[in-house]
Scaffold this motif. Sequence first.
Motif, PDB file in Angstrom:
ATOM      1  N   ILE A 194       0.873  -1.170   0.000  1.00  0.00           N
ATOM      2  CA  ILE A 194       0.000   0.000   0.000  1.00  0.00           C
ATOM      3  C   ILE A 194       0.906   1.215   0.000  1.00  0.00           C
ATOM      4  O   ILE A 194       1.840   1.301   0.809  1.00  0.00           O
ATOM      5  N   VAL A 195       0.672   2.178  -0.894  1.00  0.00           N
ATOM      6  CA  VAL A 195       1.589   3.297  -1.045  1.00  0.00           C
ATOM      7  C   VAL A 195       0.830   4.608  -1.153  1.00  0.00           C
ATOM      8  O   VAL A 195      -0.280   4.667  -1.673  1.00  0.00           O
ATOM      9  N   GLY A 196       1.420   5.659  -0.638  1.00  0.00           N
ATOM     10  CA  GLY A 196       0.809   6.985  -0.716  1.00  0.00           C
ATOM     11  C   GLY A 196       1.490   7.934   0.252  1.00  0.00           C
ATOM     12  O   GLY A 196       2.413   7.550   0.948  1.00  0.00           O
ATOM     13  N   GLY A 197       1.174   9.257   0.254  1.00  0.00           N
ATOM     14  CA  GLY A 197      -0.051   9.784  -0.266  1.00  0.00           C
ATOM     15  C   GLY A 197      -0.021  10.365  -1.662  1.00  0.00           C
ATOM     16  O   GLY A 197       0.976  10.890  -2.132  1.00  0.00           O
ATOM     17  N   ALA A 198      -1.191  10.334  -2.232  1.00  0.00           N
ATOM     18  CA  ALA A 198      -1.475  10.944  -3.510  1.00  0.00           C
ATOM     19  C   ALA A 198      -2.781  11.703  -3.370  1.00  0.00           C
ATOM     20  O   ALA A 198      -3.609  11.375  -2.526  1.00  0.00           O
ATOM     21  N   SER A 203      -1.364  11.461 -10.341  1.00  0.00           N
ATOM     22  CA  SER A 203      -0.375  10.867  -9.426  1.00  0.00           C
ATOM     23  C   SER A 203      -0.832   9.497  -8.947  1.00  0.00           C
ATOM     24  O   SER A 203      -0.029   8.569  -8.814  1.00  0.00           O
ATOM     25  N   ALA A 204      -2.129   9.344  -8.702  1.00  0.00           N
ATOM     26  CA  ALA A 204      -2.656   8.053  -8.270  1.00  0.00           C
ATOM     27  C   ALA A 204      -2.541   7.014  -9.376  1.00  0.00           C
ATOM     28  O   ALA A 204      -2.189   5.855  -9.125  1.00  0.00           O
ATOM     29  N   LEU A 205      -2.828   7.419 -10.600  1.00  0.00           N
ATOM     30  CA  LEU A 205      -2.730   6.491 -11.735  1.00  0.00           C
ATOM     31  C   LEU A 205      -1.303   5.974 -11.876  1.00  0.00           C
ATOM     32  O   LEU A 205      -1.079   4.779 -12.113  1.00  0.00           O
ATOM     33  N   VAL A 217      -4.783   8.103  -0.036  1.00  0.00           N
ATOM     34  CA  VAL A 217      -5.191   9.388  -0.585  1.00  0.00           C
ATOM     35  C   VAL A 217      -5.125  10.451   0.493  1.00  0.00           C
ATOM     36  O   VAL A 217      -5.755  10.316   1.543  1.00  0.00           O
ATOM     37  N   GLY A 218      -4.369  11.512   0.210  1.00  0.00           N
ATOM     38  CA  GLY A 218      -4.354  12.657   1.102  1.00  0.00           C
ATOM     39  C   GLY A 218      -2.968  13.041   1.554  1.00  0.00           C
ATOM     40  O   GLY A 218      -2.089  12.197   1.701  1.00  0.00           O
ATOM     41  N   PHE A 219      -2.767  14.337   1.731  1.00  0.00           N
ATOM     42  CA  PHE A 219      -1.585  14.862   2.408  1.00  0.00           C
ATOM     43  C   PHE A 219      -1.902  16.270   2.891  1.00  0.00           C
ATOM     44  O   PHE A 219      -2.628  17.015   2.257  1.00  0.00           O
ATOM     45  N   GLY A 220      -1.366  16.597   4.039  1.00  0.00           N
ATOM     46  CA  GLY A 220      -1.550  17.935   4.571  1.00  0.00           C
ATOM     47  C   GLY A 220      -2.906  18.200   5.163  1.00  0.00           C
ATOM     48  O   GLY A 220      -3.224  19.340   5.492  1.00  0.00           O
ATOM     49  N   GLY A 246     -11.657   7.827  -9.521  1.00  0.00           N
ATOM     50  CA  GLY A 246     -11.759   7.868 -10.977  1.00  0.00           C
ATOM     51  C   GLY A 246     -10.553   7.230 -11.643  1.00  0.00           C
ATOM     52  O   GLY A 246     -10.688   6.522 -12.651  1.00  0.00           O
ATOM     53  N   ALA A 247      -9.375   7.451 -11.068  1.00  0.00           N
ATOM     54  CA  ALA A 247      -8.170   6.806 -11.596  1.00  0.00           C
ATOM     55  C   ALA A 247      -8.257   5.292 -11.445  1.00  0.00           C
ATOM     56  O   ALA A 247      -7.843   4.535 -12.324  1.00  0.00           O
ATOM     57  N   ARG A 248      -8.817   4.842 -10.322  1.00  0.00           N
ATOM     58  CA  ARG A 248      -8.989   3.403 -10.097  1.00  0.00           C
ATOM     59  C   ARG A 248      -9.875   2.787 -11.178  1.00  0.00           C
ATOM     60  O   ARG A 248      -9.564   1.719 -11.719  1.00  0.00           O
TER      61      ARG A 248
END
Length: 373
Positions: A194-198, A203-205, A217-220, A246-248
């Motif tokens: 599992i990787v992130g954040g995006a 960036s997610a794609l 998903v998320g940062f800040g 949507g990228a998923r």
Amino acid sequence: MSNEIEIGRGKRARRVYTFDEIGIVPTRRTRDPELVSTGWTIDAFQFEIPVLGAPMDSVMSPATAIALGRLGGLGVLNLEGLWTRYENPEPLLADLATISDPVAALARMRELYAAPIRPELITARLGEIREAGVTVAGALSPHRTAEFSETVIGAGVDLFVIRGNTVSAEHVSVPGREPLNLKQFIYELDVPVIVGGAATYQSALHLMRTGAAGVLVGFGGGASSTTRATLGIRAPMATAIADVAGARTDYLDESGGRYVHVIADGGLGTSGDLIKAIACGADAVMLGAALARATDAPGGGWHWGQEAHHEDLPRGARVQVGGVAPLEQIISGPAHVADGTANLIGALRRAMATAGYSEVKEFQRVGIVHAER
């Protein structure tokens, strides 16, 4: 209709939404909460509730990771935290909880986190969780992943989490500093990552194309984060989750059916936020402050992340969150407060039942409205 607005003659901005600006809409059908399933699956692992405990020292210890696992969720241990630097960090955490002055707290945290990470403690902590019979998950930041990944895999981790404020599939480093090649790293591992954040579609794609099993998903946006104030970076979560969802969908078509899980991470302070995150397209949520409020959380009423004690530019605050209830009541009730900080899963069940949905995946299709505040 374009959702862009003009900031000035030389700059346009996209209109995005926070959780506070949206709400879910019930359908014509309702059902009893007892008929609702909150389970979800990632790779070969099944969970009764769509909740991951954030890998933060104020939230997850080996004991709380085990407790959350027994409640049906997934506790993710911070493998760069005090539990992998000290044999017994509990007295240190207790001492830290007595310091209210922010300057003194920052100095003490920098001192505590200056101790080296000990590979044998990574093995011991993950082994403790495994012996309890729950799914084992540990997290490293991107710049520590190559250094300690063999130790983590050797310890028998089930799910590997690479978590940072922003994680990209195309990191550019200074000469002599080799960046983590996510695609190669994930390909060579025998465990799901599992990787992130995006926080954007693109960036997610890119992260999905590395072979990740899930994207954070998320940062800040978290309670302890000051990224917005220090770096000016902000990603309102309702829009960020919908974009990554949507990228998923598009990656599912591109890859010929490979499903990557979307996990909301940040800005999830109440049960209402959790519910809206899933409504926007998240498969699960990673909770920090919401679980740090547990009276048995290791932070002792305080909450902080790795960025709070950065040696050059702290981008987080150590915030007092108090104690609402034991972890079990935070997750599954009963709630003795009416502010959405306890019985998170009971609230999710009630919302799904009221809106007429019986599965988490179905609930992602619920109608959403925007209301000006």
